[in-house]
Design a protein around this motif. Structure first.
Motif, PDB file in Angstrom:
ATOM      1  N   LEU B 440       0.964  -1.062   0.287  1.00 43.76           N
ATOM      2  CA  LEU B 440       0.281   0.227  -0.018  1.00 43.76           C
ATOM      3  C   LEU B 440       1.003   0.983  -0.034  1.00 43.76           C
ATOM      4  N   THR B 441       1.933   1.410   1.087  1.00 45.90           N
ATOM      5  CA  THR B 441       3.017   2.878   0.975  1.00 45.90           C
ATOM      6  C   THR B 441       3.122   2.412  -0.666  1.00 45.90           C
ATOM      7  N   ASN B 442       3.854   1.809  -1.335  1.00 44.82           N
ATOM      8  CA  ASN B 442       4.648   2.119  -2.575  1.00 44.82           C
ATOM      9  C   ASN B 442       3.739   2.356  -3.341  1.00 44.82           C
ATOM     10  N   LEU B 443       2.765   1.780  -3.196  1.00 49.50           N
ATOM     11  CA  LEU B 443       1.310   2.164  -4.358  1.00 49.50           C
ATOM     12  C   LEU B 443       1.173   3.599  -4.176  1.00 49.50           C
ATOM     13  N   GLY B 444       1.434   4.219  -3.007  1.00 48.17           N
ATOM     14  CA  GLY B 444       0.849   5.089  -2.789  1.00 48.17           C
ATOM     15  C   GLY B 444       1.930   6.599  -2.432  1.00 48.17           C
ATOM     16  N   VAL B 445       2.888   5.532  -2.556  1.00 44.92           N
ATOM     17  CA  VAL B 445       4.384   6.675  -3.515  1.00 44.92           C
ATOM     18  C   VAL B 445       4.572   6.220  -5.222  1.00 44.92           C
ATOM     19  N   LEU B 446       4.010   5.380  -5.907  1.00 46.67           N
ATOM     20  CA  LEU B 446       3.631   5.446  -7.314  1.00 46.67           C
ATOM     21  C   LEU B 446       2.810   6.123  -7.228  1.00 46.67           C
ATOM     22  N   GLU B 447       1.334   6.700  -6.914  1.00 43.09           N
ATOM     23  CA  GLU B 447       0.247   7.255  -7.337  1.00 43.09           C
ATOM     24  C   GLU B 447       0.519   9.220  -6.932  1.00 43.09           C
ATOM     25  N   SER B 448       1.701   9.018  -6.166  1.00 40.76           N
ATOM     26  CA  SER B 448       2.185  10.362  -5.755  1.00 40.76           C
ATOM     27  C   SER B 448       2.593  11.242  -7.000  1.00 40.76           C
ATOM     28  N   ARG B 449       3.863  10.432  -7.969  1.00 40.84           N
ATOM     29  CA  ARG B 449       4.324  10.713  -8.686  1.00 40.84           C
ATOM     30  C   ARG B 449       3.788  10.989  -9.973  1.00 40.84           C
ATOM     31  N   LYS B 450       2.919  10.284  -9.780  1.00 44.83           N
ATOM     32  CA  LYS B 450       2.220  10.269 -11.004  1.00 44.83           C
ATOM     33  C   LYS B 450       0.794  11.353 -11.084  1.00 44.83           C
ATOM     34  N   GLY B 451       1.129  12.178  -9.582  1.00 45.25           N
ATOM     35  CA  GLY B 451       0.180  13.491  -9.456  1.00 45.25           C
ATOM     36  C   GLY B 451      -1.260  12.897  -8.829  1.00 45.25           C
ATOM     37  N   ASN B 452      -1.293  11.926  -9.024  1.00 47.08           N
ATOM     38  CA  ASN B 452      -2.805  11.563  -8.151  1.00 47.08           C
ATOM     39  C   ASN B 452      -2.673  11.419  -6.644  1.00 47.08           C
ATOM     40  N   LEU B 453      -2.698  12.440  -6.052  1.00 50.56           N
ATOM     41  CA  LEU B 453      -2.657  13.081  -4.587  1.00 50.56           C
ATOM     42  C   LEU B 453      -3.918  12.048  -3.942  1.00 50.56           C
ATOM     43  N   ALA B 454      -4.914  12.288  -3.727  1.00 43.61           N
ATOM     44  CA  ALA B 454      -6.211  12.261  -2.906  1.00 43.61           C
ATOM     45  C   ALA B 454      -6.181  10.401  -3.050  1.00 43.61           C
ATOM     46  N   ALA B 455      -5.399   9.677  -4.150  1.00 40.88           N
ATOM     47  CA  ALA B 455      -5.699   8.393  -4.543  1.00 40.88           C
ATOM     48  C   ALA B 455      -4.094   7.631  -3.063  1.00 40.88           C
ATOM     49  N   ALA B 456      -2.920   8.569  -3.347  1.00 40.14           N
ATOM     50  CA  ALA B 456      -1.831   7.897  -2.565  1.00 40.14           C
ATOM     51  C   ALA B 456      -2.418   8.464  -1.531  1.00 40.14           C
ATOM     52  N   ARG B 457      -3.256   9.653  -1.060  1.00 39.46           N
ATOM     53  CA  ARG B 457      -3.439   9.890   0.455  1.00 39.46           C
ATOM     54  C   ARG B 457      -4.309   8.582   1.072  1.00 39.46           C
ATOM     55  N   SER B 458      -5.434   8.310  -0.332  1.00 40.74           N
ATOM     56  CA  SER B 458      -6.132   7.147   0.915  1.00 40.74           C
ATOM     57  C   SER B 458      -5.710   6.051   0.783  1.00 40.74           C
ATOM     58  N   HIS B 459      -4.198   5.344   0.183  1.00 37.89           N
ATOM     59  CA  HIS B 459      -3.214   4.617   0.219  1.00 37.89           C
ATOM     60  C   HIS B 459      -2.445   4.071   1.279  1.00 37.89           C
ATOM     61  N   TYR B 460      -2.170   5.998   2.014  1.00 37.40           N
ATOM     62  CA  TYR B 460      -0.866   5.675   2.765  1.00 37.40           C
ATOM     63  C   TYR B 460      -1.888   5.626   4.385  1.00 37.40           C
ATOM     64  N   GLN B 461      -3.681   5.643   3.915  1.00 31.62           N
ATOM     65  CA  GLN B 461      -3.996   5.639   5.238  1.00 31.62           C
ATOM     66  C   GLN B 461      -4.650   4.524   5.706  1.00 31.62           C
ATOM     67  N   ALA B 462      -4.978   3.614   4.582  1.00 29.68           N
ATOM     68  CA  ALA B 462      -4.818   2.265   4.338  1.00 29.68           C
ATOM     69  C   ALA B 462      -3.502   1.629   5.014  1.00 29.68           C
ATOM     70  N   ALA B 463      -2.270   2.267   5.050  1.00 29.68           N
ATOM     71  CA  ALA B 463      -1.076   1.674   5.278  1.00 29.68           C
ATOM     72  C   ALA B 463      -1.311   1.553   6.371  1.00 29.68           C
ATOM     73  N   GLN B 464      -1.654   2.850   6.766  1.00 23.31           N
ATOM     74  CA  GLN B 464      -1.656   3.084   8.417  1.00 23.31           C
ATOM     75  C   GLN B 464      -1.980   2.090   9.267  1.00 23.31           C
ATOM     76  N   ARG B 465      -3.063   2.070   8.690  1.00 20.95           N
ATOM     77  CA  ARG B 465      -4.389   1.380  10.299  1.00 20.95           C
ATOM     78  C   ARG B 465      -3.859   0.037  10.008  1.00 20.95           C
ATOM     79  N   ALA B 466      -2.806  -0.193   8.459  1.00 16.93           N
ATOM     80  CA  ALA B 466      -2.614  -1.697   8.993  1.00 16.93           C
ATOM     81  C   ALA B 466      -1.722  -2.226   9.397  1.00 16.93           C
ATOM     82  N   ALA B 467      -0.452  -1.210   9.163  1.00 13.70           N
ATOM     83  CA  ALA B 467       1.304  -1.388   9.765  1.00 13.70           C
ATOM     84  C   ALA B 467       0.583  -0.265  10.374  1.00 13.70           C
ATOM     85  N   GLU B 468       0.591  -0.092  11.945  1.00 15.04           N
ATOM     86  CA  GLU B 468       0.710   1.631  13.071  1.00 15.04           C
ATOM     87  C   GLU B 468       2.382   1.745  13.436  1.00 15.04           C
ATOM     88  N   HIS B 469       3.146   0.084  12.860  1.00 17.12           N
ATOM     89  CA  HIS B 469       4.114   0.298  13.515  1.00 17.12           C
ATOM     90  C   HIS B 469       5.726   1.374  12.546  1.00 17.12           C
TER      91      HIS B 469
END
Lengths: 711, 521
Positions: B440-469
């Motif tokens: 999810l994190t990597n997807l987020g980075v790729l999305e943000s490179r593409k400029g899809n910031l909203a998608a990137a943010r939602s991927h990050y948030q999903a990743a944060q929920r899944a692995a807080e550590h």
């Protein structure tokens, strides 16, 4: 008023007498105290930046004692010793690691750490219910002895001035015993439970009692004492006035902290904390090279005090010396003035009387004749089953209006006021002595003429013999108890007779027909408490065989110790048999076994149900997270039922534990009595052998040791 | 193992008890049990048969409980055994050494992924070692929700540790129709305690078949008394019962006393387990080292110590021990796997490759090994081999492992610059395992490179929920927020990242930069 050098407000409550300072990393001191809920907090202000200042330790049991120190000197840092009702834990805070975790079935009441006597390594000395145990750094038992009662205070102090530390043991039977190795070299009887002991200086040590008395002993002679209506929170000693000699520092339940001179007991400094004081410790809490005295209150307030500057304090001391002299003189002046006033008043009254009629007998305003004397004596009577203090005046006109008796230990509150309903020239004051002690009675007799309102006070001192509560049975036909203790001495009968005369006020050698050359002696007594017989007999056979027959082992032990001390016997072994007491003792041992088995079973059951509770709690929480309220409600309902059950189970365990402690205390008391039937090396041998037998759970051997002195 | 109907028919001339014993020694438990049941029906008082049946039932459910160390949710949440609540780092399993100061000398979290408890992943999945969550060291993990989760995202833990004393898949299926064989509650334990052989079999039966440590404890207590506290075995068993009941201090006492009577390796191992549960890793290490000195060449002791070092995040010390283990036992899978992962994360893929090949030789053939092999090959520039390995991994992977394989494909795709492939691979990985935080994190980075910031943010948030550590999703999200000019959010997020990994240089820089911005404002 003493100004604190620093002041802290910790958020945690501090348990009474469970405060210590330890250098857990070897350098920085940390204040450690037991707080609520079986937790210990460690406040270390000198931590690295990212560490919290206060850390908590879960002990999960009631904490009964706490101390810190270098139990293992090779380690270079302090260990924390925590006592609970059945364990002693030595914990290395720095490495988060147990040094040892030792079961102490008798319960830890107090723990200190230090080098006792000739031991080369420091020991953790634990005061239990009825025994004192010493553990080394590996948790091995190095020292064990019995004290006869629950130990409530411990201290190490060179009480006899030989350069080695003796162990001072204060216990709930009001006594302070001084142990040299495993032997009691001295025993001081006080007036209440001893709750605190502290070494002060050389042979001086301070003590505190549950009734609010504090005082200082020099060797085993009391230097001074004071009593307060508040209870003592803690005592300690430290040189706060900078004169090179430590003072006694006491903290009280009303928050008062007092520094008293060790020699006179006079208050040098004081301070008041807002709530009661729970502990006084010393440590270099500011890390500046000098120790401070740290006073902690129950609410978590901590104040540190620095010793006064020697120069300043020198002047102060001088000033106080002047003040003391002035205070003393003005006091004396006041007394003399009052006396003078009295005389004036009397002369006036007498003059008035003379004016009225010279025929009347000269009565100096109710003054009693100058020849009036008061005789005080102890009377023991077998018939009346009583021991009483007999007070008589030598004239019919002078009657006794009241008698005040002061004596340590004998009365509750140390004094007795006797007020006769109809004043007479004689008064009999029954003495109901609970313990056999030799005391000095200070008797104040208020004497007056029958009509007068002015009393005269006569002060008399009277030595009360130790065995005043035993009446000599002159006829000698008391039934012989089957229990006995017998031992050989190399003394003549007459020496024992002398001792008997000295110790039993109701016995005299001449009345019993014992002369200097008699070769046998038999003295029969009846206890005035319960009418039980006591027979002391001696024959010249085998160089002087002494036999004491009584059903009370404690009494026999006391007598043996007394006789040995009087005859200066250093080694004494004996044969003894106390069938009723030993039978009762065997039952106690059975009971210990039973209680232990029950405890094991209950521990298992409780652990089992607490596991069930845990999993049920998790399930209930699971249900909550899933939003399944009916199931959650059901689970919590069951949880409550289980909890109730567990509480009941806990009560059972508590009763069991209490019974077990009591039984163990009885066992230790019995061992102590068995030991006290002997003197010197045989005594130590009996204690050691009994300990072995108890450890091996060998009842027969134990009974044999008690009877014969060896297994 | 199919229970053949012929088993009941005892060949003529053959003693049925002998046959039962033979079944037992050949580990044909089902046949053994049926035969014994028949025999006992005929003569319920036949002690030999009773013994054989007890053994068979016990062995059927036997688990090696020394290796089972997973704590249940209840133990994690309601743990009161640890003495210190916040001990110094490195002295407690709840607070492993962290960051660069964490000395250990191992690779930092920037290189080596962490588990939720703040320790690097070891190369070997074993119950318990990576599972203990920090009590309150990490934000949020002390909550009930977090306690339900296992060491890795998406896994869960049992309710109580008692649940793990059951061999998966056997115990529940094992209800034989003939009712209860031994009714433990009605036994007169005192009588059995007097007969050592029967009592031992019975004790194991109660522990492993009935899972009733309370009853077993009573039996052991009677038995130790009847042999005058001289028998190490009974004391060790008593310790085991106490351990299972959660009475750790009593367990400790029994194990120590047992060791004093007779120095046995398993007892030392169990004693060390007690200290681990008490959260005193240093004492546990002492037990391991001292026992290892008395029993040179005993691999399990060395492994135990190495695991504790791993758990304390002192990787280098652990690696030393793993190497020693391999000297004594060259085919120890755990040591090989741990060394392999250590070398991989210390940038020596070639050496790691050799260890993984050794694992293949040992017969360990699963998706994870091929996965790792593939990665090693890739980083050792053996691209042709890498793809072959991943193909193999695909063949072997089941649903749980597949996401990891796709994720690694994505990693390689990034490595060779094929971002399209990487994007697709990560998408597939996420579709397999919706809580695959790394993907999810990597997807987020790729999305943000593409400029899809909203998608990137939602991927990050999903990743944060899944692995807080894990710090990566926090940091990347913070970076994103910063670029968007949302300084306050960014500050919050970067703080989270720093909480997860205090020594992360980029996060620190971002933090400093943000502070400067705030000062300027």
């Amino acid at each position: 008023m003493l100004i604190p050098a620093f002041q802290l407000h910790l958020t945690d409550a501090i348990q009474q007498r469970a405060v210590t300072v330890g250098k857990y990393d070897g350098v920085h001191p940390a204040l450690t105290a037991a707080t609520t809920g079986g937790k210990v907090f460690i406040h270390s202000p000198h931590q690295e930046q990212d560490q919290p200042q206060t850390q908590y330790l879960n002990i999960n049991k009631q904490i009964t004692a706490l101390t810190a120190g270098a139990l293992e000197p090779a380690l270079g840092r302090d260990l924390l010793l925590v006592g609970t009702p059945n364990h002693l834990q030595a914990y290395d805070v720095h490495k988060n690691q147990d040094f040892f975790f030792k079961e102490v079935a008798e319960g830890v009441n107090v723990v200190i750490l230090g080098i006792a006597g000739t031991c080369e390594a420091p020991l953790a000395i634990v005061g239990c219910n009825g025994s004192v145990q010493g553990f080394d750094a590996k948790g091995q038992e190095r020292f064990w002895t019995v004290t006869g009662s629950n130990v409530s205070a411990l201290a190490l102090c060179d009480a006899d001035g030989d350069g080695q530390n003796e162990l001072l043991v204060g216990s709930e039977d009001f006594s302070i015993r001084i142990f040299k190795g495993e032997n009691v070299i001295s025993e001081i009887i006080e007036t209440d439970r001893v709750i605190g002991l502290t070494p002060i200086h050389h042979t001086r040590f301070g003590y505190a009692l549950a009734n609010g008395t504090i005082g200082v002993y020099e060797q085993s002679v009391r230097a001074w004492r004071v009593k307060s209506k508040h209870s003592v929170g803690a005592i300690s000693s430290y040189d706060l006035d900078g004169d090179g000699i430590p003072e006694l520092i006491s903290g009280w339940s009303n928050g008062r902290m007092e520094v008293r001179s060790d020699a006179t007991g006079e208050v040098i400094y004081k301070d008041i904390l807002p709530c009661s004081i729970s502990g006084i410790v010393r440590g270099d809490y500011r890390c500046d090279g000098t120790d401070q005295i740290i006073v902690c209150s129950t609410e978590g307030e901590v104040r540190g005090y620095l010793p006064a500057d020697p120069e300043v304090s020198g002047r102060q001391v001088e000033e106080t010396a002047h003040q003391v002299a002035i205070a003393e003189l003005s006091q004396r002046r006041q007394e003399l003035l009052v006396e003078l006033q009295n005389y004036d008043a009397q002369i006036k009254a007498a003059a008035g009387q003379q004016e009225r009629g010279p025929g009347l007998p000269l009565e100096l305003g109710g003054q009693i004749p100058a020849i009036t004397k008061v005789a005080v004596a102890v009377r023991v009577s077998e018939e009346a089953r009583s021991c009483s203090l007999h007070v008589q005046t030598n004239s019919e006109e002078c009657v006794i209006r009241g008698v005040v008796i002061f004596a340590d230990q004998v009365f509750e509150g140390e004094s007795l006021f006797h007020y006769p309903n109809s004043p007479a020239p004689t008064a009999d004051i029954p003495l109901k002595l609970k313990k056999d002690v030799a005391v000095m009675l200070l008797v104040k007799v208020l004497v007056a003429l029958r009509t007068s309102a002015v009393y005269h006070v006569f002060e008399e001192e009277l030595q009360l013999s130790r065995y005043a509560m035993y009446a000599s049975s002159v006829r000698g036909f008391v039934s012989e108890p089957e229990s006995y203790v017998t031992f050989a001495t190399s003394e003549r009968v007459s020496r024992l007779a002398m001792w008997l005369e000295h110790s039993f006020p109701d016995w005299s050698a001449s009345a019993a027909g014992v002369g200097p050359s008699s070769d046998s002696l038999r003295a029969a007594f009846v206890s005035l408490r319960d009418g039980k017989p006591l027979i002391i007999a001696m024959t010249a056979r085998a160089g002087g065989q002494v036999t004491i027959r009584t059903d009370s082992m404690e009494l026999a032990a006391d007598l043996v110790q007394e006789i040995a001390a009087y005859l200066a016997i250093e080694q004494l072994d004996c044969q003894a048999d106390f069938p009723p007491e030993l039978a009762a003792f065997a039952l106690v041992l059975d009971r210990v076994d039973e209680l232990n088995a029950a405890r094991l079973k209950m521990t298992g059951a409780v652990a089992d149900s607490s596991n069930v509770i845990k999993s049920m709690l998790v399930k209930a929480e699971d249900a909550r997270i899933l939003g399944n309220m009916p199931s959650m409600k059901k689970l919590y309902g069951r949880l409550m039922d289980l909890n109730r059950e567990l509480v009941m189970e806990h009560e059972k365990r508590a009763t069991n534990h209490h019974d077990l402690l009591e039984a163990l205390r009885l066992v230790n008391t019995m061992i102590q009595r068995a030991a006290r039937l002997r003197v010197g090396e045989p005594k130590a041998r009996v204690v050691a052998a009994c300990r072995q037998a108890v450890k091996a759970n060998n009842v027969q051997a134990l009974l044999k040791i008690i009877r014969e002195g060896h297994a | 193992m199919e229970a053949s109907p012929q088993a009941n028919a005892v060949p003529a001339g053959l003693d049925p008890v002998w046959l039962a014993n033979s079944y037992l020694t050949r580990r044909k438990f089902d046949e053994c049990i049926t035969l014994c049941t028949d025999l006992l029906r005929a003569n319920p008082y036949d002690q030999a048969v009773w013994y054989i049946k007890t053994r068979a039932l016990t062995l059927q459910d036997w688990i090696d409980d020394i290796e089972v160390e997973e704590e249940g949710v209840a133990e994690v949440l309601l743990d009161e055994h640890a003495v210190a609540k916040a001990p110094r780092p490195g002295t407690s399993l709840a607070r492993p050494m962290t960051g660069a100061k964490g000395a250990g000398g191992g690779p930092s979290a920037a290189v080596r992924p962490m588990t939720s408890s703040g320790r690097p992943l070891t190369g070997f999945a074993r119950p318990g070692t990576s599972a203990r969550p920090g009590t309150s060291a990490r934000p949020g993990t002390s909550s009930v929700e977090a306690a339900f989760g296992g060491g890795r995202p998406g896994t869960s833990r049992p309710v109580t540790s008692g649940g793990r004393f059951v061999r998966l898949g056997t115990a529940s299926l094992n209800s034989d129709g003939s009712g209860v064989f031994i009714n433990v509650d009605k036994l007169d334990l005192r009588k059995y305690a007097g007969r050592p052989q029967l009592a031992r079999a019975l004790c194991n039966y109660i522990l492993y078949h009935e899972h009733n440590p309370k009853k077993a404890m009573e039996l052991c207590a009677h038995a130790t008394v009847s042999c005058n506290y001289k028998d190490w075995w009974w004391k060790a068993q008593l310790g085991k019962c106490y351990y299972q009941l959660g009475l750790l201090r009593d367990a400790e006492k029994q194990f120590l006393s047992s060791l004093k009577t007779c120095d046995i390796v398993t007892t030392s191992l169990e004693l060390a387990k007690v200290y681990i549960r008490l959260d005193q890793p240093n004492t546990a290490l002492e037990v391991y080292t001292q026992a290892a000195a008395r029993h040179p060449g005993e691999v399990s002791l060395l492994l135990g110590a190495a695991r504790v070092y791993d758990a304390l995040n002192e990787t280098v010390k652990g690696v030393e021990l793993y190497k020693q283990v391999l000297q004594y036992d060259a085919s120890n899978v755990e040591a090989i796997a741990c060394l392999a992962s250590f070398h991989f994360y210390t940038d020596q893929p070639e050496i790691a490759l050799r260890f993984y090949r050794r694992l293949l030789q040992m017969g360990v053939k699963n998706a994870e090994v091929y996965n790792n092999l593939g990665l090693c090959c890739f980083y050792a520039s053996q691209y042709d081999m890498a793809l072959d390995c991943f193909e193999k991994a695909f063949q072997l992977a089941d649903d749980t492992g597949m996401a990891d394989v796709w994720y690694n494909i994505g990693q390689i795709a990034i490595g060779i610059g094929d971002l399209g492939l990487a994007y697709q691979a990560f998408k597939v990985a996420v579709s397999m395992d919706s809580s695959h935080a790394e993907a999810l994190t990597n997807l987020g980075v790729l999305e943000s490179r593409k400029g899809n910031l909203a998608a990137a943010r939602s991927h990050y948030q999903a990743a944060q929920r899944a692995a807080e550590h894990a710090y990566e999703p926090w940091y990347n999200a913070a970076l994103l927020a910063m670029r968007e000019g949302n300084l306050e959010d960014s500050f919050k997020l970067v703080n989270k990242a720093l909480a997860a990994f205090p020594d992360h240089t980029d996060s620190q820089e971002l933090h400093a930069q943000l502070l400067k911005q705030f000062a300027a404002l």
